[in-house]
Design a protein around this motif. Structure first.
Motif, PDB file in Angstrom:
ATOM      1  N   ALA A  69       9.012  -0.446 -67.959  1.00  0.00           N
ATOM      2  CA  ALA A  69       7.603  -0.426 -68.235  1.00  0.00           C
ATOM      3  C   ALA A  69       7.226   0.665 -68.703  1.00  0.00           C
ATOM      4  O   ALA A  69       7.183   1.915 -68.628  1.00  0.00           O
ATOM      5  CB  ALA A  69       7.052  -0.365 -67.008  1.00  0.00           C
ATOM      6  N   THR A  70       6.738   0.555 -70.138  1.00  0.00           N
ATOM      7  CA  THR A  70       6.332   1.739 -71.070  1.00  0.00           C
ATOM      8  C   THR A  70       4.626   1.410 -71.425  1.00  0.00           C
ATOM      9  O   THR A  70       4.017   0.356 -71.302  1.00  0.00           O
ATOM     10  CB  THR A  70       6.919   1.621 -72.201  1.00  0.00           C
ATOM     11  OG1 THR A  70       6.693   0.436 -73.336  1.00  0.00           O
ATOM     12  CG2 THR A  70       8.528   1.569 -71.998  1.00  0.00           C
ATOM     13  N   SER A  71       4.176   2.365 -72.258  1.00  0.00           N
ATOM     14  CA  SER A  71       2.767   2.238 -72.643  1.00  0.00           C
ATOM     15  C   SER A  71       3.070   1.352 -73.769  1.00  0.00           C
ATOM     16  O   SER A  71       1.660   0.723 -74.169  1.00  0.00           O
ATOM     17  CB  SER A  71       2.393   3.384 -73.173  1.00  0.00           C
ATOM     18  OG  SER A  71       3.223   4.174 -74.106  1.00  0.00           O
ATOM     19  N   ARG A  72       4.106   0.727 -74.468  1.00  0.00           N
ATOM     20  CA  ARG A  72       3.993  -0.139 -75.374  1.00  0.00           C
ATOM     21  C   ARG A  72       4.287  -1.511 -74.702  1.00  0.00           C
ATOM     22  O   ARG A  72       4.627  -2.433 -75.635  1.00  0.00           O
ATOM     23  CB  ARG A  72       5.101   0.301 -76.467  1.00  0.00           C
ATOM     24  CG  ARG A  72       4.960   1.580 -76.965  1.00  0.00           C
ATOM     25  CD  ARG A  72       5.976   2.042 -77.851  1.00  0.00           C
ATOM     26  NE  ARG A  72       7.542   1.718 -77.437  1.00  0.00           N
ATOM     27  CZ  ARG A  72       8.017   2.769 -76.541  1.00  0.00           C
ATOM     28  NH1 ARG A  72       7.613   3.872 -76.234  1.00  0.00           N
ATOM     29  NH2 ARG A  72       9.503   2.293 -76.400  1.00  0.00           N
ATOM     30  N   GLY A  73       4.307  -1.698 -73.502  1.00  0.00           N
ATOM     31  CA  GLY A  73       4.652  -3.093 -72.877  1.00  0.00           C
ATOM     32  C   GLY A  73       5.865  -2.899 -72.045  1.00  0.00           C
ATOM     33  O   GLY A  73       6.613  -2.091 -72.495  1.00  0.00           O
ATOM     34  N   ARG A  74       6.435  -3.994 -71.458  1.00  0.00           N
ATOM     35  CA  ARG A  74       7.659  -4.124 -70.918  1.00  0.00           C
ATOM     36  C   ARG A  74       8.698  -4.336 -71.880  1.00  0.00           C
ATOM     37  O   ARG A  74       8.504  -5.375 -72.782  1.00  0.00           O
ATOM     38  CB  ARG A  74       7.431  -5.359 -70.122  1.00  0.00           C
ATOM     39  CG  ARG A  74       8.689  -5.618 -68.862  1.00  0.00           C
ATOM     40  CD  ARG A  74       8.044  -6.491 -68.054  1.00  0.00           C
ATOM     41  NE  ARG A  74       9.291  -6.937 -67.112  1.00  0.00           N
ATOM     42  CZ  ARG A  74       9.457  -6.322 -65.949  1.00  0.00           C
ATOM     43  NH1 ARG A  74       8.760  -5.422 -65.721  1.00  0.00           N
ATOM     44  NH2 ARG A  74      10.434  -6.666 -65.034  1.00  0.00           N
ATOM     45  N   LEU A  75       9.687  -3.599 -71.776  1.00  0.00           N
ATOM     46  CA  LEU A  75      10.720  -3.598 -72.934  1.00  0.00           C
ATOM     47  C   LEU A  75      12.216  -3.810 -72.335  1.00  0.00           C
ATOM     48  O   LEU A  75      12.286  -3.315 -71.220  1.00  0.00           O
ATOM     49  CB  LEU A  75      10.953  -2.066 -73.528  1.00  0.00           C
ATOM     50  CG  LEU A  75       9.564  -1.434 -74.241  1.00  0.00           C
ATOM     51  CD1 LEU A  75      10.055  -0.382 -74.893  1.00  0.00           C
ATOM     52  CD2 LEU A  75       8.994  -2.457 -75.052  1.00  0.00           C
ATOM     53  N   LEU A  76      12.845  -4.483 -73.021  1.00  0.00           N
ATOM     54  CA  LEU A  76      14.333  -4.629 -72.675  1.00  0.00           C
ATOM     55  C   LEU A  76      14.968  -3.319 -73.609  1.00  0.00           C
ATOM     56  O   LEU A  76      14.911  -3.770 -74.707  1.00  0.00           O
ATOM     57  CB  LEU A  76      15.019  -6.119 -73.169  1.00  0.00           C
ATOM     58  CG  LEU A  76      16.423  -5.964 -72.510  1.00  0.00           C
ATOM     59  CD1 LEU A  76      16.494  -6.345 -71.093  1.00  0.00           C
ATOM     60  CD2 LEU A  76      17.298  -6.611 -73.349  1.00  0.00           C
ATOM     61  N   PHE A  77      15.567  -2.459 -72.738  1.00  0.00           N
ATOM     62  CA  PHE A  77      16.185  -1.303 -73.441  1.00  0.00           C
ATOM     63  C   PHE A  77      17.442  -1.374 -73.726  1.00  0.00           C
ATOM     64  O   PHE A  77      18.196  -1.686 -72.517  1.00  0.00           O
ATOM     65  CB  PHE A  77      15.708   0.026 -73.374  1.00  0.00           C
ATOM     66  CG  PHE A  77      16.064   1.149 -74.021  1.00  0.00           C
ATOM     67  CD1 PHE A  77      15.384   1.404 -75.472  1.00  0.00           C
ATOM     68  CD2 PHE A  77      17.070   1.967 -73.992  1.00  0.00           C
ATOM     69  CE1 PHE A  77      15.625   2.321 -76.356  1.00  0.00           C
ATOM     70  CE2 PHE A  77      17.626   2.831 -74.782  1.00  0.00           C
ATOM     71  CZ  PHE A  77      17.023   3.037 -75.765  1.00  0.00           C
ATOM     72  N   VAL A  78      18.299  -1.591 -74.709  1.00  0.00           N
ATOM     73  CA  VAL A  78      19.800  -1.603 -74.908  1.00  0.00           C
ATOM     74  C   VAL A  78      20.093   0.100 -74.974  1.00  0.00           C
ATOM     75  O   VAL A  78      20.221   0.575 -76.055  1.00  0.00           O
ATOM     76  CB  VAL A  78      20.133  -2.533 -75.900  1.00  0.00           C
ATOM     77  CG1 VAL A  78      21.601  -2.490 -76.033  1.00  0.00           C
ATOM     78  CG2 VAL A  78      19.639  -3.730 -75.959  1.00  0.00           C
ATOM     79  N   ASP A  79      20.954   0.477 -73.879  1.00  0.00           N
ATOM     80  CA  ASP A  79      21.322   1.684 -73.961  1.00  0.00           C
ATOM     81  C   ASP A  79      22.563   1.843 -74.882  1.00  0.00           C
ATOM     82  O   ASP A  79      22.655   2.759 -75.633  1.00  0.00           O
ATOM     83  CB  ASP A  79      21.765   2.307 -72.663  1.00  0.00           C
ATOM     84  CG  ASP A  79      20.624   2.456 -71.676  1.00  0.00           C
ATOM     85  OD1 ASP A  79      19.422   1.871 -72.028  1.00  0.00           O
ATOM     86  OD2 ASP A  79      20.705   3.626 -71.144  1.00  0.00           O
TER      87      ASP A  79
END
Length: 150
Positions: A69-79
């Protein structure tokens, strides 16, 4: 190539023999113990390790990812996204990214994001071919003990 995608966690037998060696190849600063410490802590924080296996059960690729959950919206982050060098350009990375896009949509994410090294031109070509855009620069500063930072 037919692939089976499976989420694996620290403690699963295939995690040590399939996921670990591929992630450590991508992150050579991690020895086996360091990888297990990292993976265990990160998994508790929500990091998911998705492995791609061929029909013989050999692990050909791994994506580690999490929903943020970020200020840019909900993200799927690939590490991390890594393919065994012997299986590159065979569709493994593309198949993993397709799966991650679908998971992100199901999780209500507005975007999938990842970082790659500035000198990793092969990965950059791959991500461009996957219709991903460069949208930011990622800055970093080593903190060490914290005493050497002005």
């Amino acid at each position: 190539m037919e692939l089976t995608l499976t989420d694996l966690a620290p403690g699963d037998p295939e995690f040590d023999t399939g996921v670990g060696p591929l992630i450590r190849a991508l992150r050579p600063g991690l020895d086996e113990d360091g990888f297990l410490r990292f993976a265990t802590a990160a998994h508790r924080q929500g990091l998911v390790f998705t492995a791609a296996h061929d029909a013989t059960g050999r692990c050909l690729g791994v994506a580690s990812h999490r929903v943020l959950a970020t200020s840019r919206g909900r993200l799927l982050f690939v590490d991390d996204l890594v393919t065994d060098p012997s299986a590159r350009s065979a569709g493994v990375g593309a198949r993993l990214l397709d799966e991650l896009r679908a998971r992100g949509r199901r999780a209500g994410c507005v975007r999938m994001e990842l970082d790659t090294g500035t000198v990793n031109h092969g990965a950059q070509r791959f991500y461009h071919a996957q219709r991903m855009n460069i949208v930011a620069l990622h800055f970093a500063q080593e903190l060490g003990t914290g005493l050497d930072v002005p």
